[in-house]
Design an enzyme around this catalytic site. Structure first.
Site, PDB file in Angstrom:
ATOM      1  N   LYS A 207      95.528 112.571  80.234  1.00  0.00           N
ATOM      2  CA  LYS A 207      95.217 112.652  78.773  1.00  0.00           C
ATOM      3  C   LYS A 207      94.630 114.003  78.543  1.00  0.00           C
ATOM      4  O   LYS A 207      94.244 114.613  79.471  1.00  0.00           O
ATOM      5  CB  LYS A 207      94.100 111.703  78.270  1.00  0.00           C
ATOM      6  N   ARG A 237      94.341 102.280  84.553  1.00  0.00           N
ATOM      7  CA  ARG A 237      95.624 102.393  83.919  1.00  0.00           C
ATOM      8  C   ARG A 237      96.241 103.710  84.136  1.00  0.00           C
ATOM      9  O   ARG A 237      95.623 104.978  83.719  1.00  0.00           O
ATOM     10  CB  ARG A 237      95.713 102.021  82.586  1.00  0.00           C
TER      11      ARG A 237
HETATM   12  C1  7PM Z   1     100.573 109.487  73.672  1.00  0.00           C
HETATM   13  C2  7PM Z   1      99.407 109.552  73.609  1.00  0.00           C
HETATM   14  C3  7PM Z   1     101.290 108.565  74.495  1.00  0.00           C
HETATM   15  C4  7PM Z   1      98.628 108.577  74.099  1.00  0.00           C
HETATM   16  C5  7PM Z   1     100.481 107.791  75.115  1.00  0.00           C
HETATM   17  C6  7PM Z   1      99.084 107.638  74.860  1.00  0.00           C
HETATM   18  C7  7PM Z   1      95.711 103.557  76.753  1.00  0.00           C
HETATM   19  C8  7PM Z   1      96.367 102.249  76.533  1.00  0.00           C
HETATM   20  C9  7PM Z   1      97.597 104.108  75.966  1.00  0.00           C
HETATM   21  C10 7PM Z   1      94.182 103.302  77.250  1.00  0.00           C
HETATM   22  C11 7PM Z   1      94.664 101.044  77.386  1.00  0.00           C
HETATM   23  C12 7PM Z   1      98.211 106.953  77.133  1.00  0.00           C
HETATM   24  C13 7PM Z   1      98.302 106.661  75.501  1.00  0.00           C
HETATM   25  N1  7PM Z   1      96.376 104.488  76.476  1.00  0.00           N
HETATM   26  N2  7PM Z   1      95.738 100.986  76.854  1.00  0.00           N
HETATM   27  N3  7PM Z   1      97.478 102.649  76.068  1.00  0.00           N
HETATM   28  N4  7PM Z   1      93.743 101.961  77.570  1.00  0.00           N
HETATM   29  N5  7PM Z   1      94.215  99.464  77.531  1.00  0.00           N
HETATM   30  O1  7PM Z   1      97.878 108.305  77.226  1.00  0.00           O
HETATM   31  O2  7PM Z   1      93.323 103.953  77.380  1.00  0.00           O
HETATM   32  O3  7PM Z   1      99.021 106.386  77.957  1.00  0.00           O
HETATM   33  S1  7PM Z   1      98.768 105.013  75.055  1.00  0.00           S
END
Ligand code: 7PM
Length: 256
Positions: A207, A237
């Site tokens: 992130k 995750r």
């Molecule tokens: C773009 C921006 C693509 C952010 C993907 C994302 C989480 C999640 C995501 C989390 C849970 C990423 C995010 N983040 N589910 N889904 N917890 N439970 O960086 O922090 O993967 S999507």
């Protein structure tokens, strides 16, 4: 036991070239690699939750997600679905999925009743607003106290709708309606999440705030996840399963 959840994106921007069949093959191969590296859960996401992202049509999300679920259901791995759509999780469970990972914490119409009826583990993640509006909502007096209060509200609604306590997993939602300073505060006070009394999932993989702190986003993510585990996370995750598993082994070797 700490569980490593490997991230499997099945959004069009996550593939090198087009073609439905080729996309499915690439996604399955990536999942199998993560399983080999030690992931015990594969989190399949067909909706881009990127800040400012347009919400994906449900039909399109189903077409991306379901064929991959069907294939992975043949393997000894838990399948989690990163979706907010009741219709997507219903069909995914029929195809062999085990866990509902909802960044919107069951706020879409019929989500609560669907979660109760499916009787599967559900990840309730903290966010404010929608991915399109969340950055304008990153204002807190005490970020951890407010995240706890808002998660308690989602837990209450889930329990009232008939979701079993045993099926609830909580997640502070790193990067969702939080700026870098607030993400650091969540990480610093991570142990507070234990007061909720549910298993905790942490996701900070690659992130932006991690890159801002550590420059190297992979190293930063591995260490960030290890800090969360030391502070009580049961599920992490991650994109980088191999490096994360190595870090967990180092920790386990010295843990009392
Ligand atoms: C773009 C921006 C693509 C952010 C993907 C994302 C989480 C999640 C995501 C989390 C849970 C990423 C995010 N983040 N589910 N889904 N917890 N439970 O960086 O922090 O993967 S999507």
């Amino acid at each position: 036991m700490i569980e490593v959840m490997g991230i499997l994106n099945v959004t069009p921007d996550s593939f090198s070239d087009g073609g439905q069949h080729n996309q499915k093959e690439q996604a399955v191969a990536h999942a199998l690699q993560m399983i080999e590296e030690g992931a015990t859960i594969i989190d399949i996401g067909g909706e881009s939750t990127r800040p400012g992202a347009a919400s994906v049509d449900v039909q399109e999300e189903l077409e991306r997600v379901i064929p991959v679920v069907k294939e992975l259901a043949k393997y000894n791995v838990k399948i989690s679905i990163d979706t907010s759509e009741p219709e997507v999780i219903k069909q995914a469970v029929q195809a062999g999925a085990h866990i509902w990972n909802d960044v919107r914490a069951l706020t879409r119409p019929h989500a609560l009743e669907t979660a109760a009826a499916l009787n599967i583990p559900v990840v309730l993640m903290h966010m404010r607003g929608e991915p399109t509006t969340m950055n304008q909502l990153a204002y807190y007096n005490d970020v951890m106290q407010e995240v706890l209060r808002e998660l308690k509200e989602k837990i209450k609604l889930a329990l009232e709708a008939g979701v079993k306590a045993d099926n609830i997993i909580v997640d502070p939602g790193f990067g969702f309606a939080k700026n870098t300073e607030q993400n650091i505060e969540i990480l610093k006070q991570f142990e507070q999440l234990k007061v909720l009394g549910y298993p905790i999932l942490a996701g900070l993989s690659r992130k932006r705030f991690v890159s801002e702190i550590a420059d190297d986003r992979i190293t930063g993510s591995v260490i960030g996840h290890l800090l969360c585990v030391q502070k009580g996370a049961q599920i992490i995750r991650v994109h980088d399963v191999k490096a994360t598993v190595a870090a967990l082994k180092m920790w386990k070797a010295v843990e009392k």
